[in-house]
Design a protein around this motif. Structure first.
Motif, mmCIF file in Angstrom:
data_model
loop_
_atom_site.group_PDB
_atom_site.id
_atom_site.type_symbol
_atom_site.label_atom_id
_atom_site.label_comp_id
_atom_site.label_asym_id
_atom_site.label_seq_id
_atom_site.Cartn_x
_atom_site.Cartn_y
_atom_site.Cartn_z
ATOM 1 N N ALA A 87 0.865 -1.224 -0.010
ATOM 2 C CA ALA A 87 -0.030 0.023 0.101
ATOM 3 C C ALA A 87 0.932 1.201 -0.052
ATOM 4 O O ALA A 87 0.541 2.265 -0.745
ATOM 5 C CB ALA A 87 -0.964 -0.101 1.156
ATOM 6 N N ILE A 88 1.896 1.239 0.722
ATOM 7 C CA ILE A 88 2.903 2.619 0.925
ATOM 8 C C ILE A 88 3.717 2.646 -0.401
ATOM 9 O O ILE A 88 3.520 3.702 -1.079
ATOM 10 C CB ILE A 88 3.927 2.276 1.955
ATOM 11 C CG1 ILE A 88 3.146 2.492 3.149
ATOM 12 C CG2 ILE A 88 5.134 3.353 1.875
ATOM 13 C CD1 ILE A 88 4.116 2.001 4.512
ATOM 14 N N LEU A 89 4.065 1.580 -1.073
ATOM 15 C CA LEU A 89 4.721 1.521 -2.558
ATOM 16 C C LEU A 89 3.651 2.286 -3.604
ATOM 17 O O LEU A 89 4.192 3.082 -4.312
ATOM 18 C CB LEU A 89 5.045 0.129 -2.814
ATOM 19 C CG LEU A 89 5.649 0.213 -4.218
ATOM 20 C CD1 LEU A 89 6.964 1.009 -4.412
ATOM 21 C CD2 LEU A 89 6.316 -1.397 -4.663
ATOM 22 N N ASN A 90 2.631 1.807 -3.563
ATOM 23 C CA ASN A 90 1.733 2.200 -4.410
ATOM 24 C C ASN A 90 1.305 3.601 -4.214
ATOM 25 O O ASN A 90 1.016 4.356 -5.214
ATOM 26 C CB ASN A 90 0.081 1.345 -4.265
ATOM 27 C CG ASN A 90 0.151 -0.102 -4.853
ATOM 28 O OD1 ASN A 90 1.192 -0.422 -5.556
ATOM 29 N ND2 ASN A 90 -0.566 -1.062 -4.287
ATOM 30 N N GLU A 91 1.075 4.222 -3.068
ATOM 31 C CA GLU A 91 0.872 5.455 -2.728
ATOM 32 C C GLU A 91 2.274 6.428 -3.122
ATOM 33 O O GLU A 91 1.933 7.432 -3.982
ATOM 34 C CB GLU A 91 0.730 5.717 -1.017
ATOM 35 C CG GLU A 91 0.337 7.277 -0.891
ATOM 36 C CD GLU A 91 -0.163 7.356 0.652
ATOM 37 O OE1 GLU A 91 -0.640 8.266 0.721
ATOM 38 O OE2 GLU A 91 0.299 6.375 1.264
ATOM 39 N N LEU A 92 3.540 5.747 -3.090
ATOM 40 C CA LEU A 92 4.830 6.536 -3.561
ATOM 41 C C LEU A 92 4.677 6.441 -5.180
ATOM 42 O O LEU A 92 4.680 7.597 -5.868
ATOM 43 C CB LEU A 92 5.892 6.063 -3.287
ATOM 44 C CG LEU A 92 6.195 5.874 -1.847
ATOM 45 C CD1 LEU A 92 7.347 5.104 -1.361
ATOM 46 C CD2 LEU A 92 6.634 7.340 -1.387
ATOM 47 N N ILE A 93 4.197 5.445 -5.588
ATOM 48 C CA ILE A 93 3.890 5.576 -7.176
ATOM 49 C C ILE A 93 2.840 6.563 -7.801
ATOM 50 O O ILE A 93 2.955 7.317 -8.804
ATOM 51 C CB ILE A 93 3.638 3.887 -7.930
ATOM 52 C CG1 ILE A 93 4.972 3.290 -7.414
ATOM 53 C CG2 ILE A 93 3.453 4.080 -9.211
ATOM 54 C CD1 ILE A 93 4.573 1.676 -7.523
ATOM 55 N N LYS A 94 1.757 6.381 -7.173
ATOM 56 C CA LYS A 94 0.526 7.111 -7.323
ATOM 57 C C LYS A 94 0.833 8.702 -7.533
ATOM 58 O O LYS A 94 0.462 9.561 -8.524
ATOM 59 C CB LYS A 94 -0.569 6.937 -6.230
ATOM 60 C CG LYS A 94 -1.809 7.841 -6.507
ATOM 61 C CD LYS A 94 -2.961 7.625 -5.464
ATOM 62 C CE LYS A 94 -4.092 8.850 -5.543
ATOM 63 N NZ LYS A 94 -4.688 8.429 -4.423
ATOM 64 N N TYR A 95 1.587 9.216 -6.392
ATOM 65 C CA TYR A 95 2.102 10.634 -6.579
ATOM 66 C C TYR A 95 3.482 10.912 -7.071
ATOM 67 O O TYR A 95 3.820 11.890 -7.125
ATOM 68 C CB TYR A 95 2.126 11.274 -5.024
ATOM 69 C CG TYR A 95 0.838 10.983 -4.407
ATOM 70 C CD1 TYR A 95 -0.242 11.821 -4.980
ATOM 71 C CD2 TYR A 95 0.457 10.258 -3.375
ATOM 72 C CE1 TYR A 95 -1.533 12.002 -4.301
ATOM 73 C CE2 TYR A 95 -0.954 9.860 -2.778
ATOM 74 C CZ TYR A 95 -1.595 10.990 -3.365
ATOM 75 O OH TYR A 95 -2.932 10.759 -2.723
ATOM 76 N N ASN A 96 3.900 10.075 -8.269
ATOM 77 C CA ASN A 96 5.115 10.273 -8.724
ATOM 78 C C ASN A 96 6.412 10.537 -7.779
ATOM 79 O O ASN A 96 7.246 11.025 -8.530
ATOM 80 C CB ASN A 96 4.944 11.437 -9.931
ATOM 81 C CG ASN A 96 4.217 10.990 -10.847
ATOM 82 O OD1 ASN A 96 4.481 10.120 -11.818
ATOM 83 N ND2 ASN A 96 2.851 11.786 -11.028
ATOM 84 N N PHE A 97 6.251 9.948 -6.528
ATOM 85 C CA PHE A 97 7.471 9.990 -5.851
ATOM 86 C C PHE A 97 8.554 9.075 -6.349
ATOM 87 O O PHE A 97 9.642 9.293 -6.311
ATOM 88 C CB PHE A 97 7.103 9.809 -4.371
ATOM 89 C CG PHE A 97 6.216 10.920 -3.934
ATOM 90 C CD1 PHE A 97 6.131 12.010 -4.582
ATOM 91 C CD2 PHE A 97 5.765 10.687 -2.694
ATOM 92 C CE1 PHE A 97 5.404 13.259 -3.896
ATOM 93 C CE2 PHE A 97 5.010 11.624 -1.881
ATOM 94 C CZ PHE A 97 4.996 12.906 -2.663
ATOM 95 N N LEU A 98 7.948 7.728 -6.810
ATOM 96 C CA LEU A 98 8.646 6.652 -7.454
ATOM 97 C C LEU A 98 8.290 6.727 -8.975
ATOM 98 O O LEU A 98 6.990 6.723 -9.099
ATOM 99 C CB LEU A 98 8.471 5.640 -6.559
ATOM 100 C CG LEU A 98 9.138 5.268 -5.376
ATOM 101 C CD1 LEU A 98 8.735 3.983 -4.700
ATOM 102 C CD2 LEU A 98 10.796 5.615 -5.256
#
Length: 368
Positions: free
Chosen positions: A78-89
């Motif tokens: 869930a944390i990884l998906n959030e980072l991807i969602k906001y273009n942090f990763l």
């Protein structure tokens, strides 16, 4: 294995992370590429982003989050998906990564800071001031700014300094053929051997930097009008004349816009010492130096209202208008000019007791 699990991710190179001023426990993550700013209370994000400075697989990142922070696999996902969602990763197909690859030569040539600035201002979003929504948003911002910080002063002054009043002649340019000045070459006449008169210095400073009127802004108060246009009438540029050969005594001064006067900073002015600070003067100009006008910018005047990185451009536009005006005015009064930016920033700024941070030297002009 899903397509998502096969992808590799790395930290968006255009992120800046800093402490929140309003929330002592919060962090701000600013994405200069996508022009978005996020406030987060999750302190583990920076650690994950630090781990992903190079491409890592989906499973590597999930395992890192799970093991480092003692979380379940579902929570790590869930944390990884959030980072991807906001273009942090980002992935290699991301526009952020494409820009990072294409701009590597900027860093190769030492333009690291210039690159950060370029990305920060590129395609910056603006309010549409023709809409009523923009006016409401603008008023809301101004109210917010005023509650937090006072509007910077439109005048700079040196306390307890000796003043030399100058002539304020609104008609000094009335009989000047502006068309002729613009068409003819700038350097098409010889410099006079006579010292600069007080009237000449007065006319140059007033017509270039002087106050011609005021304008009232709702909420913000009174601002200056001058012969030069300025973004939002902020007029951040200040002038520091250094006089060597004139009816006015040698010295280092500040031009007071409020009083149309010279404020004495130092009663001495040694050309050889100034050449050590403005090293370009060692080889230029090709005429006797009678006066140098050092020009600085007081950044908070513009920054208070325009809180986006592109606003720095406007300050440079202001300087360009001033240089062209000074060139025309000096030519009208038979004064030769030369302009440059070859100087030691810190040492030259120290001459006028300016920090180099909230106010910094940008340019100089030589009059002869």
């Amino acid at each position: 294995m899903s397509v998502q699990n096969k992808l590799q991710y790395k930290t968006n190179a255009w992120l800046q992370i800093y402490a929140s001023e309003e929330n002592k426990d919060g962090l701000i993550i600013e994405d200069f590429f996508n022009k978005k700013r996020f406030e987060i209370n999750n302190s583990i994000f920076p650690q994950i982003l630090s781990f992903c400075t190079k491409f890592k697989s989906h499973s590597e990142i999930v395992d890192f989050i799970k093991n480092e922070f003692l979380l379940s696999k579902e929570d790590a996902e869930a944390i990884l998906n959030e980072l991807i969602k906001y273009n942090f990763l980002i992935t290699k197909s991301s526009a952020c990564y494409d820009a990072e690859e294409k701009t590597r030569f900027w860093k190769r040539y030492g333009w690291n800071e210039a690159l950060d600035y370029f990305i920060a201002i590129k395609d910056y979003p603006f309010l549409d001031y023709e809409s009523i929504q923009a006016k409401r948003a603008e008023d809301g911002l101004m109210n917010k700014y005023i509650k937090k910080d006072p509007v910077p002063s439109i005048y700079k002054k040196y306390k307890n300094s000796k003043k030399i009043s100058l002539v304020k002649d609104y008609s000094s340019m009335d009989n000047v053929d502006l068309r002729k000045l613009l068409i003819e070459k700038v350097f098409d006449y010889k410099a006079s051997s006579d010292p600069l008169s007080k009237k000449q210095i007065s006319d140059v400073l007033f017509n270039t930097f002087g106050k011609t009127g005021t304008v009232e802004f709702e909420l913000q108060g009174e601002f200056l009008l001058k012969n030069n246009p300025s973004g939002g009438a902020r007029h951040p540029i200040e002038a520091y004349p250094i006089i060597f050969n004139s009816e006015i005594k040698k010295g280092i001064y500040h031009y007071s816009v409020r009083d149309n006067a010279l404020e004495e900073i130092s009663s001495t002015a040694n050309l050889d010492q100034i050449k050590e600070l403005i090293y370009e003067l060692k080889t230029n100009p090709m005429f006797p130096i009678k006066m140098v006008i050092v020009m600085s910018a007081i950044f908070p005047r513009s920054m208070w209202r325009y809180r986006d990185p592109r606003s720095y451009r406007v300050i440079l536009h202001d300087m360009g208008h001033i240089l062209e005006t000074m060139k025309i005015v000096c030519k009208a009064f038979g004064i030769k000019t030369y302009y440059g930016h070859g100087f030691h920033d810190k040492r030259l700024g120290k001459l006028f007791n300016i920090s180099g941070i909230d106010e910094a030297v940008l340019k100089f002009a030589v009059l002869g």
